[in-house]
Write a protein that holds these residues in place. Structure first.
Motif, PDB file in Angstrom:
ATOM      1  N   ARG A  64      -3.911   0.798  10.255  1.00  0.00           N
ATOM      2  CA  ARG A  64      -4.720   1.484   9.656  1.00  0.00           C
ATOM      3  C   ARG A  64      -5.312   1.565   7.623  1.00  0.00           C
ATOM      4  O   ARG A  64      -4.937   3.040   7.158  1.00  0.00           O
ATOM      5  CB  ARG A  64      -4.107   3.318   9.918  1.00  0.00           C
ATOM      6  N   LEU A  65      -4.767   0.537   7.684  1.00  0.00           N
ATOM      7  CA  LEU A  65      -5.251   0.388   6.296  1.00  0.00           C
ATOM      8  C   LEU A  65      -6.474   0.534   5.473  1.00  0.00           C
ATOM      9  O   LEU A  65      -8.038   0.293   6.383  1.00  0.00           O
ATOM     10  CB  LEU A  65      -4.536  -1.401   5.607  1.00  0.00           C
ATOM     11  N   PRO A  66      -6.316   0.791   4.080  1.00  0.00           N
ATOM     12  CA  PRO A  66      -8.170   0.982   4.074  1.00  0.00           C
ATOM     13  C   PRO A  66      -8.976  -0.504   3.734  1.00  0.00           C
ATOM     14  O   PRO A  66      -8.719  -1.250   4.046  1.00  0.00           O
ATOM     15  CB  PRO A  66      -8.108   1.333   2.829  1.00  0.00           C
ATOM     16  N   VAL A  67     -10.333  -0.368   4.104  1.00  0.00           N
ATOM     17  CA  VAL A  67     -11.230  -1.435   4.153  1.00  0.00           C
ATOM     18  C   VAL A  67     -11.311  -1.786   2.719  1.00  0.00           C
ATOM     19  O   VAL A  67     -10.623  -1.367   1.345  1.00  0.00           O
ATOM     20  CB  VAL A  67     -12.687  -1.036   4.464  1.00  0.00           C
ATOM     21  N   TYR A  83       0.771  -0.910   0.220  1.00  0.00           N
ATOM     22  CA  TYR A  83      -0.354  -0.260   0.510  1.00  0.00           C
ATOM     23  C   TYR A  83       0.880   1.359   0.071  1.00  0.00           C
ATOM     24  O   TYR A  83       0.602   2.193  -0.967  1.00  0.00           O
ATOM     25  CB  TYR A  83      -0.921   0.038   1.159  1.00  0.00           C
ATOM     26  N   PHE A 116      -2.445  -0.982  -4.313  1.00  0.00           N
ATOM     27  CA  PHE A 116      -3.523  -1.846  -3.608  1.00  0.00           C
ATOM     28  C   PHE A 116      -4.403  -3.090  -3.737  1.00  0.00           C
ATOM     29  O   PHE A 116      -4.576  -3.391  -4.684  1.00  0.00           O
ATOM     30  CB  PHE A 116      -5.126  -0.672  -3.995  1.00  0.00           C
ATOM     31  N   LEU A 141      -8.855  -4.462   1.703  1.00  0.00           N
ATOM     32  CA  LEU A 141      -7.224  -4.348   1.659  1.00  0.00           C
ATOM     33  C   LEU A 141      -7.198  -5.674   2.414  1.00  0.00           C
ATOM     34  O   LEU A 141      -5.731  -5.988   2.376  1.00  0.00           O
ATOM     35  CB  LEU A 141      -6.365  -3.549   1.966  1.00  0.00           C
TER      36      LEU A 141
END
Length: 204
Positions: A52-55, A18, A23, A57
């Motif tokens: 704190r990774l995006p939803v 990331y 992505f 992933l």
């Protein structure tokens, strides 16, 4: 502690891609008995929130369906993870009735079918049709362990959404992947494509 350490390494790998501008989702395999223990789930939830990774992933790969004695606790643990945006996969689907019932009950996002097992025995077509029972179902089929050309044919017959295995690409580390991407061969191939806009000299 060993399980949590491996889980942290998995999160770190996803974060590595990331931060590199890619992505790329990651599937982290976990045993069902760990997901049935609230202490493990608490620790994993904290690690996921701190990453704190995006939803979208991070996916959890359940290696085997939970035993009847722990199924309720395991389902509760999976639902807690799902509330954080974690996707759920069944990694070793064998076509059992109990598996189908649990997959439909939990509405898993991914089901992985081993193509080597398909070669050895026929997986009933009605089993696969039940996986695709609804066009609105979130479940996607992954054809795994593709090692022969016959496996590609079987994956096409299954109408698999995704395929992976040694015949397509052998496992590589994230550092090897970056080296491939930054290699001279990759740059030479990229340079063969015309650039959309000419420069000041009119060259393509």
């Amino acid at each position: 502690m060993q399980l949590l350490r491996l889980f942290m390494e998995g999160l770190d790998t996803v974060a590595y891609w990331y931060r590199s501008g890619r992505f790329i989702p990651g599937i982290l395999p976990l045993p069902a008995n760990a997901l049935a223990r609230s202490g493990y789930v608490d620790a994993m939830c904290e690690l996921i929130l701190n990453s704190r990774l995006p939803v979208g992933l991070i996916s959890i790969g359940i290696q085997t369906i939970p035993e009847p004695c722990i199924v309720n606790a395991c389902n509760e643990g999976l639902l807690r993870l799902r509330r954080l945006g974690i996707l759920l996969h069944c990694l070793n689907f064998s076509g059992g009735v109990d598996e189908l019932h649990w997959i439909k009950e939990m509405q898993l996002e991914g089901v992985h079918i081993d193509m080597a097992q398909i070669r050895e025995r026929d997986l009933a077509s009605d089993v696969l049709s039940q996986l695709r029972q609804s066009p609105y179902s979130p479940t996607q089929i992954y054809a795994s362990n593709i090692g022969l050309v016959k496996d590609f044919e079987n994956a096409s017959t299954l109408i698999a959404d995704h395929s992976y295995g040694g015949l397509m690409m052998s496992p590589v580390s994230r550092h090897q992947m970056l080296q491939i991407n930054d290699s001279r061969i990759a740059k030479a191939i990229f340079s063969l494509h015309p650039h959309p806009n000419p420069n000041l000299n009119g060259d393509k």
